[in-house]
Design a protein around this motif. Sequence first.
Motif, short mmCIF file in Angstrom:
data_model
loop_
_atom_site.label_atom_id
_atom_site.label_comp_id
_atom_site.label_asym_id
_atom_site.label_seq_id
_atom_site.Cartn_x
_atom_site.Cartn_y
_atom_site.Cartn_z
N VAL A 307 41.49 48.16 41.24
CA VAL A 307 42.43 48.68 40.24
C VAL A 307 42.49 47.82 38.99
O VAL A 307 43.10 48.20 37.99
N THR A 308 41.85 46.66 39.02
CA THR A 308 41.81 45.81 37.82
C THR A 308 40.67 46.20 36.89
O THR A 308 40.49 45.59 35.84
N ARG A 309 39.90 47.22 37.29
CA ARG A 309 38.73 47.65 36.52
C ARG A 309 38.84 49.13 36.18
O ARG A 309 39.42 49.91 36.94
N ASP A 310 38.27 49.51 35.06
CA ASP A 310 38.24 50.92 34.67
C ASP A 310 37.24 51.70 35.51
O ASP A 310 36.24 51.14 35.99
N GLY A 311 37.50 53.00 35.65
CA GLY A 311 36.53 53.88 36.27
C GLY A 311 36.79 54.11 37.74
O GLY A 311 37.64 53.47 38.36
N ALA A 312 36.02 55.05 38.32
CA ALA A 312 36.13 55.35 39.74
C ALA A 312 35.13 54.51 40.51
O ALA A 312 35.38 53.36 40.83
N SER A 313 33.94 55.05 40.77
CA SER A 313 32.97 54.28 41.55
C SER A 313 32.54 53.00 40.85
O SER A 313 32.19 52.01 41.51
N SER A 314 32.59 52.99 39.53
CA SER A 314 32.18 51.79 38.79
C SER A 314 33.13 50.61 39.01
O SER A 314 32.78 49.46 38.74
N SER A 315 34.33 50.89 39.52
CA SER A 315 35.32 49.82 39.73
C SER A 315 35.22 49.18 41.10
O SER A 315 35.86 48.17 41.37
N ILE A 316 34.42 49.76 41.99
CA ILE A 316 34.37 49.29 43.38
C ILE A 316 33.67 47.93 43.46
O ILE A 316 32.53 47.79 43.02
N PRO A 317 34.33 46.92 44.03
CA PRO A 317 33.77 45.56 43.99
C PRO A 317 32.81 45.27 45.14
O PRO A 317 32.87 45.88 46.20
N ALA A 318 31.94 44.31 44.91
CA ALA A 318 31.05 43.80 45.95
C ALA A 318 31.83 42.90 46.90
O ALA A 318 32.86 42.32 46.53
N LEU A 319 31.34 42.76 48.13
CA LEU A 319 32.01 41.97 49.15
C LEU A 319 32.22 40.53 48.69
O LEU A 319 33.28 39.93 48.94
N ARG A 320 31.23 39.94 48.03
CA ARG A 320 31.36 38.53 47.61
C ARG A 320 32.54 38.36 46.65
O ARG A 320 33.22 37.32 46.68
N ASP A 321 32.81 39.36 45.80
CA ASP A 321 33.94 39.27 44.86
C ASP A 321 35.27 39.37 45.61
O ASP A 321 36.24 38.69 45.25
N VAL A 322 35.31 40.22 46.64
CA VAL A 322 36.53 40.36 47.43
C VAL A 322 36.80 39.07 48.21
O VAL A 322 37.94 38.59 48.26
N GLU A 323 35.76 38.51 48.80
CA GLU A 323 35.94 37.26 49.55
C GLU A 323 36.39 36.12 48.63
O GLU A 323 37.21 35.29 49.02
N ARG A 324 35.86 36.11 47.41
CA ARG A 324 36.26 35.09 46.44
C ARG A 324 37.74 35.26 46.09
O ARG A 324 38.48 34.28 45.96
N MET A 325 38.17 36.51 45.95
CA MET A 325 39.58 36.78 45.64
C MET A 325 40.49 36.32 46.77
O MET A 325 41.52 35.68 46.53
N LEU A 326 40.11 36.62 48.02
CA LEU A 326 40.93 36.20 49.15
C LEU A 326 40.97 34.69 49.28
O LEU A 326 42.01 34.11 49.62
#
Length: 335
Positions: A307-326
């Motif tokens: 939700v911090t990114r514009d767009g639908a499928s283009s906003s879906i993050p890679a696993l490494r970015d999610v792990e970095r966020m956590l």
Amino acid sequence: METFHEEVHMARAERSTVFVFGSINADTCYRVPSLPLPGQTVLASSADASPGGKGANQAIASSCAGAPTFMIGAVGDDAEAAVMIRALNDRGVGVDGIVARRDALTGRALVLVDDEAENSIVVLPGANALLDDSVAVAELATIGAGDVLVLQNEVSAAANRAAADIARRAGAVVVWNAAPAPVAPQDLVHDIDLLVVNENELAQLAALLGVEQPRSDGADDTARLLSKTVDAIRHNGDRAVDAVCTLGADGAVYVSAEGSGRVRAPRVDAVDTTAAGDTLVGYLAAHLRLPLGERLELAGAAGALAVTRDGASSSIPALRDVERMLAATPERTSA
């Protein structure tokens, strides 16, 4: 060049495979200061075209989460069909299970997103409405034990039930995202292992199953309603069912065989909420071996990042970015 089924066998040699059976849309998104009221005209500040549809979004999310993923859906015989297939393939999704329907349009979606990151969506199903049980039979021939089937409600309920039946007989896990909300009993899919809904979809589903609604709308009441709804689904089937209800920025509640609980979402500045739910569903499907609470924590973080990114499928993050966020979150999000 490998056939679709040969490609599936190669993927399964490494880990469980996720099959997404559902919609593929060409999205056009307009940024507006506020969502228009009936009879009102608003001026957009920008427009963007991207691949979408709940099925396609969830397939991309599953692939981004690290699972071998195959999309099973239908497109038209127009220029958008090739664009959608290429976009899915570019995000690592297997596309040989996508069929083309002559004299049909590829599905379309008009998305309005306002300054508060809320959205309003109009969908023209197009070829999605032509996805039927014959496609399920042909393209799910290689689904097996330990694999995952993901369903949503942007294709016919009859096709969804046929796909669920095939997956169940093969020993696969069936995930049903009951969105858009079912409106009649014939829209229900009972042969499932995991139900994913938001609060509005939960209320509609509970009503169809004859479950009494709570008088208030707090997280605890939502959790109780979710538990009762799962009990009603179990009563109509013969297998254990886990369930998740998302609460937007407040996270999600869940019910499983191992227990129930709540996961709080990381705090973010939302820009566009369009694909948040689809991101969560794809991540839940991709990490089947984790306990549901842990899986939901990861999936919720992925949705929050989207939700911090514009767009639908283009906003879906890679696993490494999610792990970095956590990793950067000082406290755990479970409650």
